[in-house]
Design an enzyme around this catalytic site. Structure first.
Site, mmCIF file in Angstrom:
data_model
loop_
_atom_site.group_PDB
_atom_site.id
_atom_site.type_symbol
_atom_site.label_atom_id
_atom_site.label_comp_id
_atom_site.label_asym_id
_atom_site.label_seq_id
_atom_site.Cartn_x
_atom_site.Cartn_y
_atom_site.Cartn_z
ATOM 1 N N GLY A 176 -9.827 -3.690 2.554
ATOM 2 C CA GLY A 176 -8.960 -3.578 3.725
ATOM 3 C C GLY A 176 -9.164 -2.259 4.449
ATOM 4 O O GLY A 176 -10.209 -1.610 4.342
ATOM 5 N N THR A 208 0.831 -1.200 0.000
ATOM 6 C CA THR A 208 0.000 0.000 0.000
ATOM 7 C C THR A 208 0.868 1.255 0.000
ATOM 8 O O THR A 208 1.946 1.253 0.581
ATOM 9 C CB THR A 208 -0.859 -0.034 1.278
ATOM 10 O OG1 THR A 208 -1.709 -1.163 1.195
ATOM 11 C CG2 THR A 208 -1.682 1.220 1.453
HETATM 12 N N1 GLY Z 1 -3.524 -2.410 4.215
HETATM 13 C C1 GLY Z 1 -4.033 -2.628 2.942
HETATM 14 C C2 GLY Z 1 -5.001 -3.717 2.873
HETATM 15 O O1 GLY Z 1 -5.055 -4.550 3.768
HETATM 16 O O2 GLY Z 1 -5.723 -3.771 1.912
#
Ligand code: GLY
Length: 306
Positions: free
Chosen positions: A203, A173
């Site tokens: 997410g 990310t």
């Molecule tokens: N932290 C990004 C996700 O879990 O989609």
């Protein structure tokens, strides 16, 4: 010491990133991408632009850069498609977020358009794609988004006979937090999620208060195990500590990251407070990251010992 007039901090994902995992080419490509994103955001801030414009500009550069898991080069769903999530928030509580979008070149720009339009905060799926078209945002297709490396990663997962709930928990990310010369803060986050995700999994990144947050005290962007970050409301939890306990950015970020780890999660966090203090914390071996300010030369790093 006087605080800088403006400051910009980035992340490009956290994980088991060590010198023996990355090739020299991958190391250089990531550093180039982080430097380009820092330059784009810094240019906005150095010209007295807003923190909001700076985080959007920096994240858009990372979205366009294939090594990072956002926009072009995002990881693929179980069906081999892309499904992108992004959010942006300003310290005055304006916010926009999108989830499961498939056709906007820069999802952070779409999140910004949702925020600027002002009616809603969070759009998902077909509706978000339609909003993007109505607002004339640049569209892109599979040829732009999908890279051979992401196809290879999905094939590897499928060859391993992954079960219904098995996904590849590698986090790439991207995100940015900034404070501008007017003293405003903002945060933005963008992601493809996790390889092999299915059932419309979303997410923490686009969820305001989980992966992205900004308020009268600080701005926060997260990367990591979204399912854990969601259950803690990480970004808001950090901001609440800053505002209500008077903690500095580093103390608040570390305290909440410790909660993530205690709950079995892993990842990284960037924070900037209203006075321009910043913190970068991660529980993983490495995190793609960068920092620049009116008082310091741009610096990028990857490994834990840098
Ligand atoms: N932290 C990004 C996700 O879990 O989609």
């Amino acid at each position: 010491m006087t605080n800088p007039l403006w400051t910009l901090t980035l992340h490009g994902g956290a994980g088991g990133i060590t010198r023996d995992v990355l090739t020299a080419e991958q190391d250089s490509a990531a550093r180039r991408g982080l430097s380009a994103a820092l330059a784009a955001g810094s240019q906005v801030l150095a010209a007295d632009g807003t923190a909001l414009d700076a985080v959007a500009a920096a994240v858009a550069v990372l979205e366009d850069d294939p090594p990072f898991n956002a926009g072009r080069g995002a990881v693929l769903t179980r069906e081999g498609n892309i499904s992108l999530d992004a959010a942006i928030m300003a310290g005055d509580r304006r916010a926009g977020a999108v989830a499961g979008v498939t056709a906007t070149r820069n999802p952070v720009t779409l999140a910004r358009a949702v925020m600027d339009e002002g009616t809603h905060v969070f759009l998902a799926g077909e509706g978000a794609d339609a909003f993007s078209l109505v607002h004339g945002l640049e569209q892109a297709g599979e040829a732009w988004f999908v890279t051979p490396e992401r196809r290879r990663q999905l094939a590897e997962l499928q060859a391993a006979g992954a079960g219904a709930f098995d996904v590849d928990m590698k986090y790439g990310t991207v995100g940015a937090v900034a404070r501008d010369v007017q003293g405003h803060v903002a945060a933005a986050t963008s992601t493809g999620g996790v390889t092999g995700k299915r059932w419309g999994r979303i997410g923490d990144s686009p969820v305001i208060g989980a992966g992205t947050w900004a308020d009268e005290g600080c701005a926060v962007s997260c990367t990591g195990s979204g399912e854990t970050f969601l259950r803690i409301g990480v970004a808001h939890a950090i901001a609440a500590r800053v505002r209500h306990l008077g903690e500095d950015a580093g103390t608040a970020a570390q305290a909440v990251l410790d909660e993530v780890v205690a709950l079995g999660g892993t990842g990284g966090i960037i924070v900037v407070t209203l006075d321009g203090n910043t913190a970068t914390r991660f529980s993983t071996k490495g995190m793609y990251r960068g920092h620049a300010s009116s008082a310091a030369a741009p610096r990028v790093a990857i490994y834990g010992d840098e």
